[in-house]
Scaffold this active site. Structure first.
Site: not given
Ligand code: 3HC
Length: 286
Positions: A122, A143, A155, A193
């Site tokens: 990352s 990424h 990415e 990031n």
């Molecule tokens: N696996 C598969 N699909 C998932 C999932 C999982 N663990 N969690 C959620 N989903 C899917 C659901 O199926 C749903 O899909 P749909 O809209 O097509 O039906 C959608 O995501 C929304 O899920 P939920 O309604 O059950 O749950 P939430 O609305 O609470 O969403 C979340 C959960 C997707 C985690 C949402 O809160 C989110 O997008 N959060 C931000 C996540 C983010 O920004 N991640 C990037 C972090 S930075 C990174 O990773 C980089 C690193 O280098 C630091």
């Protein structure tokens, strides 16, 4: 699957990111070989993948038949020699440059000449990782974002040595697994990031200064900017240890105080308040 150059994919490390990567790649129809350092970690990784696949059925995203097919395409191993016929290997181990260099050196010897080697780092310099191989033109960053099955972005990080053919193959591969790809430069933080870290760190400084509550900061960002999570909730989700590591690595590379970890973040990491994974961070998950 419309990418003809890649049929079999190796994944090194089956933690949170590696398991998600293996799962989406297998679901897209590729054969996958997952490598871990010992049988306990391999077993843990297998359970993460099976658990997430089962969740996809509960969410109505996959059928039982899809799951059986996906599971059948994944092979688990402790032996890197099983990567010998992989066309692409994606490394997703912990963020440690020395460990990544060691793995890339071994991969360079274990994998066939044409294979592409990718890292899911990352924040670490990808050209530094590539430099230990004899195939710098076939090394790049892939990424992924957490949770891998849900996040649409991939990415693709191109170093100054990444070849055009490698880049094109990676783009086609990313699209074939259902991701939207962007081409990012091999600079600290790439694109996401680079933007996310100052956002996290400013939110933490705001909490640290006592000028706004964590709840209000998160609520403001969710409702004012339409983000699914506020920055402090998201930092807990990513892991405060990870966020602190990325921040330190970016600060070290750029000597820019915008990226320096705030004292509060360092103290929380020292107290092992890593967020969701330790059940306590800015919020409690007990
Ligand atoms: N696996 C598969 N699909 C998932 C999932 C999982 N663990 N969690 C959620 N989903 C899917 C659901 O199926 C749903 O899909 P749909 O809209 O097509 O039906 C959608 O995501 C929304 O899920 P939920 O309604 O059950 O749950 P939430 O609305 O609470 O969403 C979340 C959960 C997707 C985690 C949402 O809160 C989110 O997008 N959060 C931000 C996540 C983010 O920004 N991640 C990037 C972090 S930075 C990174 O990773 C980089 C690193 O280098 C630091």
């Amino acid at each position: 699957m419309d990418n003809l150059n890649i049929k079999k994919v190796g994944v090194v490390g089956c933690g949170l990111m590696g398991s998600g990567i293996a799962e989406v790649v297998a679901a897209a129809g590729y054969d996958v070989v997952v490598l871990e350092a010992d049988s306990e970690l391999l077993d843990k990784g297998n359970k993460l993948i099976d658990g997430s696949l089962a969740m996809s059925v509960r969410r109505g995203k996959m059928t039982e038949a899809d799951i059986t097919a996906s599971k059948g395409r994944i092979k688990y191993t402790l032996n890197m020699a099983d990567f010998r016929d992989c066309d692409l290997v994606i490394e997703a181990v912990t963020e440690n440059m020395e460990l990544k260099k060691k793995i890339f050196n071994e991969l360079d010897q274990a994998c066939k000449d044409g294979a592409i080697l990718a890292t899911n780092t990352s924040c670490l310099s990808i050209i530094d990782i590539a430099s230990v191989t004899g195939r710098m033109d076939r090394v790049l960053g892939l990424h992924f974002f957490n949770p891998v099955p849900a996040m649409k972005l991939l990415e693709i990080v191109r170093t100054i040595a990444t070849g055009e053919a490698t880049l094109e193959t990676a783009k086609a591969f990313g699209q074939s697994i259902g991701k939207t790809v962007v081409i990012a430069p091999d600079i600290p933080g790439f694109i996401v990031n680079r933007l996310l870290m100052p956002f996290f760190l400013e939110a933490i400084r705001l909490v640290e200064s006592g000028q706004a509550s964590k709840e209000d900061i998160d609520r403001a960002v969710m409702l004012g900017l339409n983000h699914p999570m506020g920055p402090l909730k998201l930092a807990d989700f990513v892991g405060l240890d990870t966020a602190c590591f990325i921040s330190e690595a970016m600060y070290k590379e750029m000597s820019d105080t915008r990226f320096a970890p705030p004292v509060l973040l360092k103290k929380m990491v020292a107290a092992r308040r890593y967020g969701r994974k330790t059940k306590r961070g800015f919020y409690d998950y007990g």
